[in-house]
Design a protein around this motif. Structure first.
Motif, PDB file in Angstrom:
ATOM      1  N   ALA A 194       0.827  -1.213   0.000  1.00  0.00           N
ATOM      2  CA  ALA A 194       0.000   0.000   0.000  1.00  0.00           C
ATOM      3  C   ALA A 194       0.856   1.255   0.000  1.00  0.00           C
ATOM      4  CB  ALA A 194      -0.941  -0.021   1.201  1.00  0.00           C
ATOM      5  N   ALA A 195       1.843   1.334   0.904  1.00  0.00           N
ATOM      6  CA  ALA A 195       2.664   2.537   1.000  1.00  0.00           C
ATOM      7  C   ALA A 195       3.434   2.784  -0.294  1.00  0.00           C
ATOM      8  CB  ALA A 195       3.629   2.412   2.181  1.00  0.00           C
ATOM      9  N   ALA A 196       3.989   1.717  -0.845  1.00  0.00           N
ATOM     10  CA  ALA A 196       4.759   1.872  -2.082  1.00  0.00           C
ATOM     11  C   ALA A 196       3.880   2.326  -3.235  1.00  0.00           C
ATOM     12  CB  ALA A 196       5.442   0.554  -2.438  1.00  0.00           C
ATOM     13  N   LEU A 197       2.648   1.788  -3.313  1.00  0.00           N
ATOM     14  CA  LEU A 197       1.731   2.200  -4.371  1.00  0.00           C
ATOM     15  C   LEU A 197       1.332   3.653  -4.223  1.00  0.00           C
ATOM     16  CD1 LEU A 197      -0.575  -0.950  -4.632  1.00  0.00           C
ATOM     17  CD2 LEU A 197       1.151  -0.198  -6.265  1.00  0.00           C
ATOM     18  N   LYS A 201       3.513   1.009 -12.911  1.00  0.00           N
ATOM     19  CA  LYS A 201       3.792  -0.387 -12.573  1.00  0.00           C
ATOM     20  C   LYS A 201       4.702  -0.453 -11.368  1.00  0.00           C
ATOM     21  CE  LYS A 201       3.160  -2.455 -17.137  1.00  0.00           C
ATOM     22  NZ  LYS A 201       3.756  -3.333 -18.175  1.00  0.00           N
ATOM     23  N   TYR A 202       4.473  -1.466 -10.520  1.00  0.00           N
ATOM     24  CA  TYR A 202       5.288  -1.691  -9.342  1.00  0.00           C
ATOM     25  C   TYR A 202       5.681  -3.169  -9.322  1.00  0.00           C
ATOM     26  CZ  TYR A 202       6.499  -2.485  -4.457  1.00  0.00           C
ATOM     27  OH  TYR A 202       7.132  -2.860  -3.320  1.00  0.00           O
ATOM     28  N   ASP A 203       7.005  -3.400  -9.317  1.00  0.00           N
ATOM     29  CA  ASP A 203       7.504  -4.769  -9.336  1.00  0.00           C
ATOM     30  C   ASP A 203       8.087  -5.222  -8.014  1.00  0.00           C
ATOM     31  OD1 ASP A 203       6.859  -5.113 -12.022  1.00  0.00           O
ATOM     32  OD2 ASP A 203       8.711  -4.114 -12.649  1.00  0.00           O
ATOM     33  N   VAL A 241      -7.700   7.901  -4.045  1.00  0.00           N
ATOM     34  CA  VAL A 241      -7.624   6.444  -3.922  1.00  0.00           C
ATOM     35  C   VAL A 241      -6.708   5.939  -5.056  1.00  0.00           C
ATOM     36  CG1 VAL A 241      -9.860   6.165  -2.805  1.00  0.00           C
ATOM     37  CG2 VAL A 241      -9.714   6.139  -5.304  1.00  0.00           C
ATOM     38  N   VAL A 242      -5.984   4.893  -4.757  1.00  0.00           N
ATOM     39  CA  VAL A 242      -5.098   4.256  -5.742  1.00  0.00           C
ATOM     40  C   VAL A 242      -5.673   2.871  -6.046  1.00  0.00           C
ATOM     41  CG1 VAL A 242      -2.768   3.477  -6.275  1.00  0.00           C
ATOM     42  CG2 VAL A 242      -3.117   5.529  -4.865  1.00  0.00           C
ATOM     43  N   LEU A 243      -6.196   2.727  -7.250  1.00  0.00           N
ATOM     44  CA  LEU A 243      -6.768   1.438  -7.671  1.00  0.00           C
ATOM     45  C   LEU A 243      -5.638   0.597  -8.275  1.00  0.00           C
ATOM     46  CD1 LEU A 243      -9.363  -0.264  -7.996  1.00  0.00           C
ATOM     47  CD2 LEU A 243      -9.613   0.735 -10.277  1.00  0.00           C
ATOM     48  N   ALA A 244      -5.468  -0.642  -7.812  1.00  0.00           N
ATOM     49  CA  ALA A 244      -4.355  -1.514  -8.254  1.00  0.00           C
ATOM     50  C   ALA A 244      -4.893  -2.870  -8.686  1.00  0.00           C
ATOM     51  CB  ALA A 244      -3.330  -1.680  -7.132  1.00  0.00           C
ATOM     52  N   ILE A 245      -4.124  -3.528  -9.503  1.00  0.00           N
ATOM     53  CA  ILE A 245      -4.446  -4.887  -9.929  1.00  0.00           C
ATOM     54  C   ILE A 245      -3.156  -5.707  -9.951  1.00  0.00           C
ATOM     55  CG2 ILE A 245      -4.173  -4.408 -12.409  1.00  0.00           C
ATOM     56  CD1 ILE A 245      -6.546  -6.322 -12.887  1.00  0.00           C
ATOM     57  N   ASP A 246      -3.243  -6.940  -9.481  1.00  0.00           N
ATOM     58  CA  ASP A 246      -2.082  -7.831  -9.433  1.00  0.00           C
ATOM     59  C   ASP A 246      -2.007  -8.620 -10.745  1.00  0.00           C
ATOM     60  OD1 ASP A 246      -0.018  -9.450  -8.820  1.00  0.00           O
ATOM     61  OD2 ASP A 246      -1.016 -10.544  -7.194  1.00  0.00           O
ATOM     62  N   SER A 247      -1.018  -8.232 -11.609  1.00  0.00           N
ATOM     63  CA  SER A 247      -0.868  -8.906 -12.905  1.00  0.00           C
ATOM     64  C   SER A 247      -0.005 -10.159 -12.822  1.00  0.00           C
ATOM     65  CB  SER A 247      -0.251  -7.941 -13.939  1.00  0.00           C
ATOM     66  OG  SER A 247       1.020  -7.506 -13.488  1.00  0.00           O
ATOM     67  N   SER A 248       0.468 -10.485 -11.607  1.00  0.00           N
ATOM     68  CA  SER A 248       1.298 -11.686 -11.450  1.00  0.00           C
ATOM     69  C   SER A 248       0.482 -12.898 -11.034  1.00  0.00           C
ATOM     70  CB  SER A 248       2.398 -11.425 -10.406  1.00  0.00           C
ATOM     71  OG  SER A 248       1.838 -11.225  -9.115  1.00  0.00           O
ATOM     72  N   VAL A 249      -0.842 -12.742 -10.993  1.00  0.00           N
ATOM     73  CA  VAL A 249      -1.676 -13.862 -10.572  1.00  0.00           C
ATOM     74  C   VAL A 249      -1.505 -15.055 -11.492  1.00  0.00           C
ATOM     75  CG1 VAL A 249      -4.052 -14.631 -10.208  1.00  0.00           C
ATOM     76  CG2 VAL A 249      -3.346 -12.364  -9.447  1.00  0.00           C
ATOM     77  N   ASP A 250      -1.384 -14.761 -12.819  1.00  0.00           N
ATOM     78  CA  ASP A 250      -1.287 -15.850 -13.800  1.00  0.00           C
ATOM     79  C   ASP A 250       0.151 -16.212 -14.163  1.00  0.00           C
ATOM     80  OD1 ASP A 250      -4.000 -16.316 -14.056  1.00  0.00           O
ATOM     81  OD2 ASP A 250      -4.237 -14.702 -15.529  1.00  0.00           O
ATOM     82  N   ASP A 251       1.126 -15.714 -13.357  1.00  0.00           N
ATOM     83  CA  ASP A 251       2.516 -16.093 -13.634  1.00  0.00           C
ATOM     84  C   ASP A 251       2.712 -17.591 -13.487  1.00  0.00           C
ATOM     85  OD1 ASP A 251       3.161 -13.531 -14.194  1.00  0.00           O
ATOM     86  OD2 ASP A 251       4.221 -13.123 -12.314  1.00  0.00           O
ATOM     87  N   GLY A 252       2.010 -18.181 -12.554  1.00  0.00           N
ATOM     88  CA  GLY A 252       2.084 -19.627 -12.380  1.00  0.00           C
ATOM     89  C   GLY A 252       1.553 -20.362 -13.599  1.00  0.00           C
TER      90      GLY A 252
END
Length: 487
Positions: A106-109, A123-125, A170-181
């Motif tokens: 949260a803080a980084a975003l 993007k945040y990695d 507000v900062v809306l985020a989405i995790d694009s690494s969900v499908d990395d597996g």
């Protein structure tokens, strides 16, 4: 070396090199296909998450823009759960609340969302060191995309036990690494398929190579048979235009040429020994007669004369053979300016003295300059005129004509004798060949005259042809390149 030894899988084996090359191509092609598929899938998923984030942010911005809104924190958490997440910040960019996939970072975003214009995606990695609370957050969350949305008038109701919050944004985020597996699993499965396909294709390649190498194996067996002495054997050919057939036909032509050369050598040796046998027998006979005491006085002189004649015949034969050997070896002839007309006139003058009863003439001709060896060209003319005189009846006339045709000088020796039968015409340049009994050793000839003519003319880059009609006569035509006039 036997056939089995030649077809082993050595380092230089054609079969091994083809299989190795095919393996490299298959590995490269299949691996490139697998990597491309994984890359395209990952790119598709990343673009899909980006479109989802953008559309969700647009809807949230539309709701906020309608005026003061109160949102239930529990409902907001349920709506914006993984892979979505929300970070609520105050005017000082401090985190007030967070939901879903945005909570671990949260803080980084909140911090990095200020680095881009409002409404733009960032993007945040998870590789920017520590988060705001001082914890190492670099390895906890990867592949987050976020959009910052101003939220004036928005109230988040966190229930009766907690105080409501009024975020400035507000900062809306989405995790694009969900499908990395999913992508990783796809890559592993594709690598397995690549390995299986490689084994299968190489097995099929072995079968195809075995079938494709059969013609070469047959060629090797035939070559072994030829090497063992079966000289009439030839490599198998189906005449279908394949590479193996082209190779077989080329090798067969080489074998045929070698067989012809060997036959020519054997024939030359046999003919030479036959030609030398007669004078040697004559000489031996006279010597035996002398040892027996049968020669004395005039008889001895006669014997010596015969021996001298036979020795002369053998010397001429040896000289002719030596000349043919030099010409066959491709040794260059002298390249001097020669007037073929003057040379022919000299030969005709000599022939008229030697054969005064014969009608030997030369038609008027202009100067005909050529480059060549005067002695050898004179030998050509003497042989042609001598053949025409010796192998025709006494009343036969012989005429020499010289003319210039284009860039060539043409010399023709024409007689009106009985001619040469069509079946014999192709063989007139063969060594030691005589068409009929009239061409006998009584004339002192060895059967090499026209063969020498052809060899000398070819050495001068010329051409010689024979035309003949039974009952009408024979014409021998020589064409030589005309030399440029010296200044």
């Amino acid at each position: 070396m036997n056939l089995r030894g030649r077809l082993t899988w050595s380092r230089s084996s054609v079969r091994l090199r083809l299989l190795a090359g095919l393996a490299v191509l298959l590995v490269f092609g299949l691996t490139a296909s697998a990597v491309s598929s994984a890359f395209l899938l990952e790119d598709f998923l990343d673009k899909r998450y980006g479109r989802t984030l953008k559309s969700s942010a647009d809807r949230l911005a539309e709701v906020i823009a309608q005026g003061p809104q109160t949102a239930d924190a529990d409902q907001l958490g349920a709506l914006l759960g993984p892979p979505l997440g929300l970070v609520a910040v105050d005017a000082d960019n401090r985190v007030l609340d967070s939901t879903g996939s945005a909570t671990p970072a949260a803080a980084a975003l909140a911090e990095i969302s200020l680095t881009v214009p409002v409404g733009s995606t960032v993007k945040y990695d998870g590789d920017d060191g520590e988060d705001r609370d001082g914890d190492a957050g670099g390895d906890e969350q990867h592949g987050l995309e976020a959009i910052r949305i101003p939220s004036p008038g928005l109230v988040i109701d966190r229930g009766p036990e907690e105080t409501d919050i009024r975020p400035a944004a507000v900062v809306l985020a989405i995790d694009s690494s969900v499908d990395d597996g999913t992508v990783a699993t796809l890559i592993k499965r594709q690598l397995g398929l690549v390995g299986g396909a490689l084994v299968l294709l190489l097995g099929l390649a072995l079968v195809v190579l075995r079938l494709g190498m059969r013609p070469l194996a047959k060629m090797a067996r035939t070559a072994d048979a030829i090497a063992e002495g079966h000289l009439t054997e030839r490599l198998p050919s189906r005449r279908n235009g394949s590479e193996a057939d082209l190779l077989a036909e080329a090798v067969n032509r080489a074998f045929d040429a070698q067989a012809r050369a060997e036959a020519t050598v054997r024939s030359l040796a046999a003919d030479t020994s036959h030609e030398l046998r007669t004078p040697l027998t004559t000489i031996s006979g006279w010597l035996d007669l002398h040892r027996q005491g049968g020669l004395s006085g005039p008889g001895l002189e006669t014997a010596l004369e015969h021996i001298e004649n036979e020795v002369g015949r053998m010397r001429l034969l040896v000289e002719d053979l030596a000349l043919l050997a030099r010409l066959d070896a491709g040794r260059p002839v002298e390249r001097d300016h020669v007037d073929l007309t003057a040379l022919a006139a000299s030969v005709i003058e000599d022939a008229q003295i030697i054969y005064p009863e014969r009608g030997i003439t030369m038609a008027p001709a202009p100067s005909a300059p050529v480059l060549g060896d005067a002695d050898r060209l004179q030998q050509v003319l003497r042989n042609l005129v001598g053949n025409a005189v010796q192998h025709t009846p006494e009343r036969t006339s012989v005429t020499v004509e010289i003319s210039q045709v284009g860039t060539d000088v043409r010399l023709r020796v024409i007689d009106d004798g009985p001619g040469i039968p069509p079946k014999d015409l192709p063989r007139v340049f063969e060594r030691f060949w005589r068409a009929e009994a009239s061409r006998s050793r009584a004339y002192g000839g060895s059967g090499l005259g026209l063969a020498i003519v052809e060899a000398i003319v070819h050495a001068h880059h010329g051409r010689v042809d024979v035309e003949s009609e039974v009952g009408a006569g024979t014409t021998v035509t020589i064409r030589l390149p005309r030399a440029t006039t010296r200044k």
